[in-house]
Write a protein that holds these residues in place. Sequence first.
Motif, PDB file in Angstrom:
ATOM      1  N   ARG A 156       0.849  -1.195   0.000  1.00 23.39           N
ATOM      2  CA  ARG A 156       0.000   0.000   0.000  1.00 23.39           C
ATOM      3  C   ARG A 156       0.880   1.239   0.000  1.00 23.39           C
ATOM      4  N   ASP A 158       1.044   4.663   1.628  1.00 27.16           N
ATOM      5  CA  ASP A 158       0.573   5.550   2.691  1.00 27.16           C
ATOM      6  C   ASP A 158       1.804   6.046   3.453  1.00 27.16           C
ATOM      7  N   ARG A 161       1.720   7.428   7.044  1.00 30.83           N
ATOM      8  CA  ARG A 161       1.158   6.615   8.108  1.00 30.83           C
ATOM      9  C   ARG A 161       2.236   6.258   9.133  1.00 30.83           C
ATOM     10  N   ILE A 163       3.264   3.666  11.729  1.00 30.44           N
ATOM     11  CA  ILE A 163       2.941   2.279  12.047  1.00 30.44           C
ATOM     12  C   ILE A 163       2.772   2.134  13.555  1.00 30.44           C
ATOM     13  N   THR A 170       4.710  -4.387  10.364  1.00 31.26           N
ATOM     14  CA  THR A 170       4.171  -4.893   9.109  1.00 31.26           C
ATOM     15  C   THR A 170       4.438  -6.384   8.908  1.00 31.26           C
ATOM     16  N   ASP A 204       7.962  -1.133   8.561  1.00 31.98           N
ATOM     17  CA  ASP A 204       6.857  -0.748   7.677  1.00 31.98           C
ATOM     18  C   ASP A 204       7.018  -1.332   6.282  1.00 31.98           C
ATOM     19  N   TRP A 224       3.798  -0.491   3.593  1.00 28.88           N
ATOM     20  CA  TRP A 224       2.971   0.726   3.596  1.00 28.88           C
ATOM     21  C   TRP A 224       3.651   1.836   2.794  1.00 28.88           C
ATOM     22  N   ARG A 225       4.808   1.556   2.203  1.00 22.49           N
ATOM     23  CA  ARG A 225       5.609   2.600   1.557  1.00 22.49           C
ATOM     24  C   ARG A 225       5.847   2.318   0.078  1.00 22.49           C
TER      25      ARG A 225
END
Length: 341
Positions: A156, A158, A161, A163, A170, A204, A224-225
């Motif tokens: 994803r 984001d 965000r 964590i 993650t 993450d 998330w990155r």
Amino acid sequence: MSDAVRFGLVGFGSGGRIFHAPLLASAANVEFVGVVTKSPERRAEVAAQLPKARAFDTIAAIAAAGAEAVAISTPAATHAELALEAIAQGLAVVVDKPFALDVASAQTVVDAAAAKGVLLSAYQNRRWDSDFLTLRKLIAEGGLGTVRRFESRFERWDPDRKIGAAGGGTLLDFGSHLVDQALVLHGPAIRVYAEMRGNGELDDDFFAALHHVNGVESHLWGSWRQAAPGPRFRVSGSTGAYVIDNGMDGQEALLKAGKSPAGLGDRWGVEHEHRWGRVYHGETSAPVASERGRWDTFYPAFARAVRGDGPVPVDPADTLRAMTVLDAARQSARTGTAVQL
């Protein structure tokens, strides 16, 4: 409802409120007793979302009110402690992922449930994703020949965000699903290599490579990155490859939009044609109709197990195998070397 299992929910954060409560409330063989939470804010949310449910201060209190089973959906670091507390009350227990922070803690919970003679399962709902069910069927029918490489991603974008500790990072959050799916499809792993990155104490972004006993190589990514997420699945076999790159299974989005199986009925978990995956043979390809996603079957199956009608939906032994792989992935990322299991 006369034989329905009286079920409670421990925790009412985003996981409990969005992913568990609607599915518990929709299960025909479940009587939703209430929620264990001391937070005034969460209690107000329980009253607004579930007007027939009660709020309880403790697991002991909901057990005294007649609960037979509980689902634990709290920050990851509390899972093992709360599971042990519920087991001590004689309750059947479902623990959200990550089941525990490490395999030693998970083993303690599994042993306690066995000693007490109560049922225990992990909430691995992604086993009932539409795309995963489609892939299992395709492999079982020989549609890809002999599978050689399994690529799977939860990626994803984001970047802002932070964590949080609730998911454990993650690797534990996304990786719990990714590793479980790989082991379900391809059996035990004998070697693990991993890389992890993070901007703080929690990772993450990670990559893990599993070598399975049957020779399949699983390559798993969680991030998330990732500004350019890769295909959800790319599975290569001796006669073809299955690719699905149209995002995640739609059941999560339905729950976040306030939908539930009770309201959608047979429309629950159905994916539109534009989200179907394709089987490739070099330059040619064809779409594969997606199976219906069935997160709605987990709690009914667990309730039947409580009544002695079938096994729990996720065997605790599966959880220990997955946690062993996740522990090995952390060790590999720390040392820069592959870990033999």
